[in-house]
Design an enzyme around this catalytic site. Sequence first.
Site, PDB file in Angstrom:
ATOM      1  N   ILE A 100     -95.907  20.692 -50.533  1.00 59.76           N
ATOM      2  CA  ILE A 100     -94.817  20.304 -51.421  1.00 59.76           C
ATOM      3  C   ILE A 100     -94.592  18.813 -51.179  1.00 59.76           C
ATOM      4  O   ILE A 100     -94.219  18.406 -50.080  1.00 59.76           O
ATOM      5  CB  ILE A 100     -93.551  21.166 -51.184  1.00 59.76           C
ATOM      6  CG1 ILE A 100     -92.430  20.771 -52.140  1.00 59.76           C
ATOM      7  CG2 ILE A 100     -93.115  21.148 -49.749  1.00 59.76           C
ATOM      8  CD1 ILE A 100     -91.251  21.726 -52.124  1.00 59.76           C
ATOM      9  N   TYR A 101     -94.910  18.012 -52.181  1.00 53.08           N
ATOM     10  CA  TYR A 101     -94.841  16.561 -52.056  1.00 53.08           C
ATOM     11  C   TYR A 101     -94.223  15.951 -53.296  1.00 53.08           C
ATOM     12  O   TYR A 101     -94.429  16.442 -54.409  1.00 53.08           O
ATOM     13  CB  TYR A 101     -96.243  15.957 -51.862  1.00 53.08           C
ATOM     14  CG  TYR A 101     -96.822  16.232 -50.503  1.00 53.08           C
ATOM     15  CD1 TYR A 101     -96.507  15.426 -49.422  1.00 53.08           C
ATOM     16  CD2 TYR A 101     -97.687  17.301 -50.298  1.00 53.08           C
ATOM     17  CE1 TYR A 101     -97.028  15.680 -48.165  1.00 53.08           C
ATOM     18  CE2 TYR A 101     -98.212  17.563 -49.044  1.00 53.08           C
ATOM     19  CZ  TYR A 101     -97.883  16.746 -47.992  1.00 53.08           C
ATOM     20  OH  TYR A 101     -98.401  16.999 -46.741  1.00 53.08           O
ATOM     21  N   GLY A 110     -83.698  14.923 -56.329  1.00 52.93           N
ATOM     22  CA  GLY A 110     -83.617  16.345 -56.611  1.00 52.93           C
ATOM     23  C   GLY A 110     -84.950  17.007 -56.965  1.00 52.93           C
ATOM     24  O   GLY A 110     -84.984  18.192 -57.261  1.00 52.93           O
ATOM     25  N   GLY A 112     -87.685  17.485 -54.953  1.00 55.02           N
ATOM     26  CA  GLY A 112     -88.046  18.413 -53.882  1.00 55.02           C
ATOM     27  C   GLY A 112     -87.220  19.686 -53.964  1.00 55.02           C
ATOM     28  O   GLY A 112     -87.742  20.786 -53.782  1.00 55.02           O
ATOM     29  N   ASN A 139     -91.958  15.383 -38.758  1.00 52.29           N
ATOM     30  CA  ASN A 139     -91.411  15.144 -40.094  1.00 52.29           C
ATOM     31  C   ASN A 139     -89.977  15.677 -40.133  1.00 52.29           C
ATOM     32  O   ASN A 139     -89.678  16.687 -40.747  1.00 52.29           O
ATOM     33  CB  ASN A 139     -92.300  15.803 -41.157  1.00 52.29           C
ATOM     34  CG  ASN A 139     -91.960  15.354 -42.553  1.00 52.29           C
ATOM     35  OD1 ASN A 139     -90.917  14.750 -42.798  1.00 52.29           O
ATOM     36  ND2 ASN A 139     -92.844  15.662 -43.479  1.00 52.29           N
ATOM     37  N   TYR A 146     -85.772  21.864 -45.129  1.00 53.07           N
ATOM     38  CA  TYR A 146     -86.076  23.296 -45.123  1.00 53.07           C
ATOM     39  C   TYR A 146     -84.946  24.100 -44.481  1.00 53.07           C
ATOM     40  O   TYR A 146     -84.598  25.178 -44.961  1.00 53.07           O
ATOM     41  CB  TYR A 146     -87.411  23.568 -44.432  1.00 53.07           C
ATOM     42  CG  TYR A 146     -88.575  22.911 -45.142  1.00 53.07           C
ATOM     43  CD1 TYR A 146     -88.728  23.027 -46.515  1.00 53.07           C
ATOM     44  CD2 TYR A 146     -89.503  22.159 -44.440  1.00 53.07           C
ATOM     45  CE1 TYR A 146     -89.774  22.408 -47.177  1.00 53.07           C
ATOM     46  CE2 TYR A 146     -90.550  21.546 -45.096  1.00 53.07           C
ATOM     47  CZ  TYR A 146     -90.687  21.663 -46.458  1.00 53.07           C
ATOM     48  OH  TYR A 146     -91.718  21.052 -47.116  1.00 53.07           O
TER      49      TYR A 146
END
Length: 178
Positions: A100-101, A110, A112, A139, A146
Amino acid sequence: MTLRIPTIIRSVQGEDLVSLADLAKRTFIAAFSEQNLPTDVEHYVAKAFNHTQIRSEFTKAHSHFYFAEQDVDPIGYLKLNEKTSQTESLFENALEIERIYVDSDSIGNGIGQALIDFAIGKAREAGHNWLWLGVWEENRAAVRFYKRNGFDFFGDHDFMFGETRQTDLIMRKAIMTL
């Protein structure tokens, strides 16, 4: 007042693979160049994001790529894996977020969040019990992101990034189906 451009998330198609490979390289380099040896980054990018590798991943059963677009320009992407395409066999009935980048210019807008919400929706839609991912322990911004989205630590594993041994944290989120 700044108007926000709507984000569209759509499936990547075969004719999009050159754009996908370019976006993958660009976002990966932006995310990890400052914290890693240039030779390690170059080695990984050459191996993971060349057109042959991207095509191979795209055609693999149970792997799915999605673009986040604004004004028809891809500014982020998501790779989801199910069943035998998952990089690890950790959970029964799970969906993996392998990548996911978001383009560095669009971070904080917004995108991500839209991608993670999309992944959660896909997991629910498919009736999965778990959504999981691996994130590099250094990271810190991604780990916080998350956690804010309900992911918990489950474990870790080492991997070789070029010549450097690194650790990915495994995070998971229980998915409640409606």
